[in-house]
Design an enzyme around this catalytic site. Structure first.
Site, PDB file in Angstrom:
ATOM      1  N   ASP A   1       0.819  -1.215   0.000  1.00  0.00           N
ATOM      2  CA  ASP A   1       0.000   0.000   0.000  1.00  0.00           C
ATOM      3  C   ASP A   1       0.855   1.268   0.000  1.00  0.00           C
ATOM      4  O   ASP A   1       0.376   2.343   0.351  1.00  0.00           O
ATOM      5  CB  ASP A   1      -0.919   0.013   1.234  1.00  0.00           C
ATOM      6  CG  ASP A   1      -2.335  -0.434   0.880  1.00  0.00           C
ATOM      7  OD1 ASP A   1      -2.576  -0.767  -0.290  1.00  0.00           O
ATOM      8  OD2 ASP A   1      -3.199  -0.460   1.772  1.00  0.00           O
TER       9      ASP A   1
ATOM     10  N   ASP B   1      -7.944  -7.075  13.428  1.00  0.00           N
ATOM     11  CA  ASP B   1      -7.591  -8.405  13.913  1.00  0.00           C
ATOM     12  C   ASP B   1      -8.498  -8.834  15.068  1.00  0.00           C
ATOM     13  O   ASP B   1      -8.998  -9.964  15.108  1.00  0.00           O
ATOM     14  CB  ASP B   1      -6.121  -8.444  14.326  1.00  0.00           C
ATOM     15  CG  ASP B   1      -5.715  -7.227  15.152  1.00  0.00           C
ATOM     16  OD1 ASP B   1      -6.607  -6.439  15.542  1.00  0.00           O
ATOM     17  OD2 ASP B   1      -4.518  -7.047  15.402  1.00  0.00           O
TER      18      ASP B   1
ATOM     19  N   ASP C   1       7.561  -6.596   9.280  1.00  0.00           N
ATOM     20  CA  ASP C   1       8.775  -6.789  10.067  1.00  0.00           C
ATOM     21  C   ASP C   1       8.885  -8.188  10.655  1.00  0.00           C
ATOM     22  O   ASP C   1       9.800  -8.441  11.449  1.00  0.00           O
ATOM     23  CB  ASP C   1       8.836  -5.757  11.189  1.00  0.00           C
ATOM     24  CG  ASP C   1       7.650  -5.865  12.137  1.00  0.00           C
ATOM     25  OD1 ASP C   1       6.509  -5.946  11.631  1.00  0.00           O
ATOM     26  OD2 ASP C   1       7.844  -5.880  13.364  1.00  0.00           O
TER      27      ASP C   1
ATOM     28  N   ASP D   1       3.085  -9.415   9.226  1.00  0.00           N
ATOM     29  CA  ASP D   1       3.377  -8.003   9.003  1.00  0.00           C
ATOM     30  C   ASP D   1       4.773  -7.856   8.410  1.00  0.00           C
ATOM     31  O   ASP D   1       5.573  -8.800   8.401  1.00  0.00           O
ATOM     32  CB  ASP D   1       3.264  -7.228  10.319  1.00  0.00           C
ATOM     33  CG  ASP D   1       1.811  -6.954  10.685  1.00  0.00           C
ATOM     34  OD1 ASP D   1       0.937  -7.160   9.822  1.00  0.00           O
ATOM     35  OD2 ASP D   1       1.550  -6.548  11.837  1.00  0.00           O
TER      36      ASP D   1
END
Length: 694
Positions: free
Chosen positions: A268, A421, A329, A327
């Protein structure tokens, strides 16, 4: 000392005369007024030293000098530390960037704190004058009104009237609010103790989720792939230049049949140069035989939830049974899918398998150490206990594997909150799906290293649940799940752990406690201030035993963060503007040493293969140009701009003012707590909490 001014040390180590040989030796100093008489044998230096023998005068002098040197060294270290702290404070005050982007609710909260601070300063001035004039009317907190003959002057009259007003009108509401917060504090303490007992029971009984049948092995994956389900891996990211390589690299090395695995990189980013870098990384792994694709949305709506929702709308998703989400990281180990996906076998009611987080930078500074304590308790105690006894917990948004059927039947990803989530987890629980938490399966990731990044993350984590609670409450009440599950969702999952905790932490320890110093009729018990918080901090730190030296900073920092959490909770509960903010947590792009060595070895092996294949993608040449331009053009060093946080500073001065007031009433424990808590707020307000720890 003898009559001639001689100091005789012979009495220090007098022994039996039969054990000595030789004659005594007398050593006379140059000063005629003093001499030292040593009783010893001339050949004693060549004999074993007797343990019972004392020290001679020279050794005694050196011992005193050594101790004095250590004391001076300690004082010098304290002085240097204080000077460094003062220098940092001065630097922040003159060069720091004052926080300006405050929402309407944050400004209102700051004005309330500032009002309390002004009142506290006025009360302190009043009490100081009364103290030095000797007007001690309530040593035992029992109001004593002086006789008319004792009243001299208008100031004394005003002081007495204030005492009457304080006892009749100020103290009762403060005491009532204090009692209410203490009750909430005790309820939350009981909940925390029960969670710890549940964790001890799991450890004692060695309870773990068990795979139905034999787990998958590398041999099974190399053979027939018919028994391996189709797995989709999604990596959502947005302008995360520092970490995109580690996540894509780790996902591309997952040990799973290549024809039954698809990796979606959901970018994004609105920075075109970052888009090219991510495309280049995807192309690199695609040329190595990895089934990986790049997706970019033109319109970034719904943040992460919108990104995941858009990716799940692709036609080929119907061919896949499970989806793993990481995610940008996160760095899963190659065996991640082999340790998680088999749990779905023979368990059709299972919707989610959640792995635990581990951190590559937990020892980077004091802030990361304190975060590690919090998150270790969250995973090992809260989520593990809820997973074992309730089969439900909040999805962490990453490092988990979902059954796609459960996602679809629960309504899919919704863009109505910033905690998508938790939203999907609650809706799946209401539909009867079960969750499993694997405490032994860990996925490496990063912790925020700056207070600014951590503060924004915590604001989103505490405003979103309250926003979700407002939206989900009707669905929870009308759902068909058991009554005790509804009770757990409403009173424990949402109210107690998401609303009550930040409310009483901020109100009790940041507002009521300093006010009781100026209104002694409304007193807080010492066990509320000291004993129970220390005991709970001890329980919280048990899952991270190496962090025991930081138990006091942890306790103080948790109370300091209550300002941010309380503000976020109110914003989410009343749906204020800041509750809809989504700011990507800034990462530093750190990897573990083992990952760096493996990446270097992997790149060296793939170099020859790339030379033979060549590059068919024209975009790679553009990528190489971007990288070359970034390497050749020197960039000026980015100067770190530390912020100054006004709410934290105002509370720091409020607590320090209350600490000064506690000295007048000789409340030692209150003084030390208020002093240390005030210094904690001061360090956070000046953005010193995230400094490097050497």
């Amino acid at each position: 000392m003898g009559p001639s001014g001689t100091i005789d040390f012979s009495k220090w180590w007098v022994k039996d005369s039969s054990s000595r040989k030789g004659n005594p030796v007398v050593v006379t100093m140059e000063n005629p007024n003093y001499s030292v008489v040593e009783i010893d044998a001339p050949d004693s230096a060549f004999q074993p030293v007797d343990k019972e023998r004392g020290k001679n005068a020279k050794q005694f002098t050196w011992l005193l000098l050594l101790k004095a040197h250590r004391v001076v060294g300690g004082l010098a270290w304290l002085g240097n530390s204080l000077c460094s702290l003062l220098h940092s404070v001065k630097k922040r005050l003159f060069l720091g960037h004052v926080e300006t982007e405050m929402s309407a609710k944050a400004k209102f909260l700051f004005r309330v704190i500032l009002t309390f601070l002004v009142m506290a300063l006025a009360f302190l001035s009043f009490e100081l004058v009364a103290h030095f004039k000797g007007w001690h009317y309530f040593h035992n907190h029992n109001l004593h009104l002086p006789e008319a003959s004792e009243i001299t002057g208008w100031f004394h009259t005003a002081y007495v009237r204030w005492l009457e007003f304080r006892a009749d009108y100020v103290a009762p509401p403060i005491q009532s609010l204090s009692t209410f917060c203490i009750v909430l504090f005790l309820i939350q303490s009981v909940d925390r103790i029960l969670l710890c007992l549940g964790c001890f029971w799991i450890k004692f009984k060695k309870i773990k989720p068990v795979i139905d049948g034999d787990p998958l092995s590398s041999h099974d994956l190399e053979g027939s792939n018919q028994g391996c389900p189709m797995v989709l891996v999604q990596i959502p990211m947005c302008n995360e230049k520092e970490v995109y390589e580690v996540s894509i690299s780790a996902a591309s090395q997952l040990d799973w049949p290549k024809d039954r695995l698809l990796i979606q990189v959901l970018d994004d980013s609105d920075d075109e140069s970052i888009q090219w870098l991510i495309k280049g990384e995807v192309s690199k792994w695609s040329q190595r035989g990895v089934n990986i694709i790049y997706r970019h949305r033109k319109f970034r709506t719904g943040y992460k939830a919108g990104n995941l929702k858009s990716a799940m709308s692709c036609d080929y998703i119907k061919d896949y049974e499970f989806v793993a989400i990481f995610d940008a990281d996160f760095q899963p180990n190659p065996d991640f899918l082999k340790l998680t996906v088999p749990h779905f076998k023979g368990n059709p009611e299972l919707a989610l398998v959640q792995a635990r987080w581990a951190f590559v930078n937990k020892d980077e500074n004091l802030l990361t150490r304190l975060q590690n304590v919090n998150l270790c308790f969250h995973f090992e105690v809260e989520q593990q206990v809820n997973g074992v006894f309730l089969n439900f917990f909040g999805f962490n948004g990453t490092a988990g594997v979902w059954r796609i059927k459960a996602l679809e039947e629960s309504g899919g990803w919704l863009e109505r909150t910033t905690v998508e989530d938790m939203d999907i987890a609650v809706r799946a629980h209401l539909n009867g799906w079960k969750f499993i938490f694997l405490n032994d399966v860990k996925v490496l990731c990063e912790l925020p290293e700056s207070y600014e990044a951590y503060r924004k993350q915590q604001h989103r984590w505490h405003s979103g649940p309250m926003q979700l609670f407002r939206l989900c409450l009707p669905a929870i009440i009308t759902s068909k799940i058991a009554f005790w599950k509804k009770t757990n969702l409403i009173f424990l999952f949402f109210l107690l752990r998401k609303l009550i905790l930040p409310f009483y932490s901020f109100t009790l320890f940041c507002i009521i406690l300093p006010l009781t110093m100026f209104v002694p009729e409304a007193e807080l018990p010492i066990w509320v201030i000291c004993y129970i918080p220390v005991f709970l901090s001890f329980l919280n730190i048990l899952p991270a035993p190496k962090s025991f030296p930081f138990i006091v900073p942890y306790l103080l920092f948790e109370n300091t963060m209550s300002v941010t959490k309380f503000n976020a909770m109110v914003s989410g509960l009343f749906q204020l503007g800041s509750s809809y903010e989504w700011i990507v947590t800034k990462k530093a792009g750190r990897s573990s040493e083992a990952d760096l060595l493996a990446a270097e070895e992997r790149d060296s092996k793939a170099m020859s293969l790339q030379l033979h294949r060549g590059t068919s993608d024209s975009g790679l040449s553009e990528l190489n140009k971007i990288k070359e331009s970034q390497e050749t053009v020197p960039r000026p060093p980015v100067k770190k701009m530390n912020k100054i946080y006004k709410k934290e500073l105002a509370l720091a001065f409020l607590l320090l003012t209350a600490a000064v007031r506690s000295l007048l009433s000789a409340q030692g424990m209150h003084f030390y707590y208020l002093l240390f808590q005030g210094v904690s707020f001061l360090l956070v307000g000046l953005d010193l909490i995230g400094e490097q720890m050497n």
